[in-house]
Structure formats: structure tokens, C-alpha cells
Scaffold this motif. Sequence first.
Motif, PDB file in Angstrom:
ATOM      1  N   GLU A  72       0.813  -1.215   0.000  1.00  0.00           N
ATOM      2  CA  GLU A  72       0.000   0.000   0.000  1.00  0.00           C
ATOM      3  C   GLU A  72       0.851   1.273   0.000  1.00  0.00           C
ATOM      4  N   GLY A  73       1.807   1.319  -0.946  1.00  0.00           N
ATOM      5  CA  GLY A  73       2.609   2.531  -1.095  1.00  0.00           C
ATOM      6  C   GLY A  73       3.748   2.675  -0.105  1.00  0.00           C
ATOM      7  N   LYS A  74       4.005   1.636   0.697  1.00  0.00           N
ATOM      8  CA  LYS A  74       5.050   1.724   1.711  1.00  0.00           C
ATOM      9  C   LYS A  74       5.968   0.504   1.646  1.00  0.00           C
ATOM     10  N   VAL A  75       7.281   0.787   1.631  1.00  0.00           N
ATOM     11  CA  VAL A  75       8.259  -0.297   1.682  1.00  0.00           C
ATOM     12  C   VAL A  75       8.431  -0.694   3.144  1.00  0.00           C
ATOM     13  N   ILE A  76       7.994  -1.910   3.476  1.00  0.00           N
ATOM     14  CA  ILE A  76       8.095  -2.391   4.856  1.00  0.00           C
ATOM     15  C   ILE A  76       9.519  -2.822   5.177  1.00  0.00           C
ATOM     16  N   ILE A  77      10.154  -3.518   4.216  1.00  0.00           N
ATOM     17  CA  ILE A  77      11.544  -3.935   4.388  1.00  0.00           C
ATOM     18  C   ILE A  77      12.200  -4.100   3.031  1.00  0.00           C
ATOM     19  N   ASP A  78      13.437  -3.659   2.939  1.00  0.00           N
ATOM     20  CA  ASP A  78      14.268  -3.859   1.750  1.00  0.00           C
ATOM     21  C   ASP A  78      15.689  -4.038   2.271  1.00  0.00           C
ATOM     22  N   GLN A  79      16.026  -5.275   2.647  1.00  0.00           N
ATOM     23  CA  GLN A  79      17.225  -5.468   3.446  1.00  0.00           C
ATOM     24  C   GLN A  79      17.863  -6.833   3.223  1.00  0.00           C
ATOM     25  N   TYR A  80      19.213  -6.838   3.135  1.00  0.00           N
ATOM     26  CA  TYR A  80      19.974  -8.072   3.227  1.00  0.00           C
ATOM     27  C   TYR A  80      20.166  -8.396   4.706  1.00  0.00           C
ATOM     28  N   LEU A  81      20.026  -9.671   5.066  1.00  0.00           N
ATOM     29  CA  LEU A  81      20.181 -10.097   6.453  1.00  0.00           C
ATOM     30  C   LEU A  81      21.029 -11.359   6.509  1.00  0.00           C
ATOM     31  N   ILE A  82      21.770 -11.494   7.592  1.00  0.00           N
ATOM     32  CA  ILE A  82      22.559 -12.698   7.815  1.00  0.00           C
ATOM     33  C   ILE A  82      22.128 -13.299   9.145  1.00  0.00           C
ATOM     34  N   SER A  83      21.932 -14.611   9.159  1.00  0.00           N
ATOM     35  CA  SER A  83      21.452 -15.295  10.354  1.00  0.00           C
ATOM     36  C   SER A  83      22.469 -16.355  10.774  1.00  0.00           C
ATOM     37  N   PRO A  84      23.298 -16.074  11.794  1.00  0.00           N
ATOM     38  CA  PRO A  84      24.297 -17.045  12.250  1.00  0.00           C
ATOM     39  C   PRO A  84      23.638 -18.287  12.845  1.00  0.00           C
TER      40      PRO A  84
END
Length: 252
Positions: A72-84
Motif C-alpha cells: 500500500e505505497g510503503k516499503v516495509i523492508i528492503d534489506q539483506y540479512l545474515i542469520s548465524p
Amino acid sequence: MNVSKASLWLTNILIGMAIAWFIALAGIQFMGVGLGFAKKQSEDLTGARSKTATFKYSVPEFDLEYYFIYREGKVIIDQYLISPKNIGLNYNYTKATENDFISVSVGGKHYKMPTKTGQVYLPIDEADLQYYRYLSLFEMLLLTVIKVLILLMIRRLILNFSKGDFFITSNYQLLYRIGGLLTIVPIILFAFESYFTNSFSSLGLSLPEGYSLNMKGVSFQWNYMYISLLLILTAKAFKQGIELKTDKDLTI
């Protein structure tokens, strides 16, 4: 088909699979073909109501993930993530709220499922992402090379045994080398696991109330050492057998 021929065929198949795995890893990753990981979204989202893109790349020490969620017109997340893998997430349920559970059903029966995954996700930029990917790739390629070398030595042993050549110098030398390589494997695993764990744990993650980190520690693969010791002892027995055989031949 006798045991030696069956063992030889199995060893040949394993060597072929290991070499194919090595070529696939090196070719696909280093040549940049089908990297299988997302580039951040750059397309025009004008008029779009929603868009979701998620990707995951998993290695023994960590998961690399990318999330893009647009609503709805909003970027909630745009992210690289690393999970050890060696750092978990604990949650104190005395701080829980209704939002910490979702309603689901099994066989028509409804219940509340906790939404806590137990995984820790750390932000990572694209440059560091590629660094960790290729470092883990180097580890896998190094271990694959050792695996191929061990299989080639086992193949040589099988060929010697199939010809009836048991007490020859080549056999105990091969057993020594296999034992030595198996000693290296847990050291490599421990070194890489320690490096990744220390890198991630030193970032100074600050968590909301009710959350805490669970440091699982770095494990050493002692099983490799036990097998290595057994092979080295076997090599010594073969060497002793060769010396006795040589003394007997000289006496005769």
C-alpha cells in the motif's frame, strides 16, 4: 561381483560426485552464473499495491537472506540479512503480548502458535554479503578437495588389496596420509566456525525488552580425530607387518 570390485565402483562414483560438486560450486559461483541471490529492488512501483521478494542462501555456519516487502505505497523492508547458526534468540514470555502469537488450525482444531523463530537476523550490506558468501564457498571448496584426495587414496588402497598386495610400503603411506587429512578437516571446520561466530557476536546487537541472545558456542568435530587415530594405528600395524615380512624374506 566381489567385495573389492563393489568397493572400487562405489569409490569411483563418490569421486565423480565430489568432482562434479567441486566444478558446480566453482563454476556457478566464481563465474557469476546463476548466483541465486537477489539484487535490491530498483523497478518503478508506481501503481503497484503490493510486491514481495524473498531469497535465501544457506551454508553450514549461517543463512543469507533478502527481504523486499511493499504494501500500500510503503516499503516495509528492503534489506539483506545474515542469520548465524551459532547464535540463537531467547524470548522471555513474561513480556509476551497477543501479537506474539498467531491463530492457526490443525485438523479443524484451533490453537495459538508462537511467532518467535529463535533465529537472529543481522543487517548486512552487499559488499559484506559477498565477502561472507565467498569465504564460506572457499571453505566448502577446500573441504571438497580434501574429500577428493582421500577418495583417490582409498581407491589406490582398494586396487592394491584387490591384487593381493597387502603388506607393501604404499599401503601404510596411504593410510598415514588419509589419517593426516582427516586430522586437518576438524581444524578447518573449527577455524571457520570460530571466525564467523566471533565476527557476528562482536557487532553489539541491542535487543528489545524480553529478548536475549543464546550463544551456542563453537564445537570441535572429534569424530574425525578418532577415525584419524584409528587409521594411523592401522598404518603402524601395516608398517610393522612389512618389516616382519622383509625380515622373513631376508632370513629365507
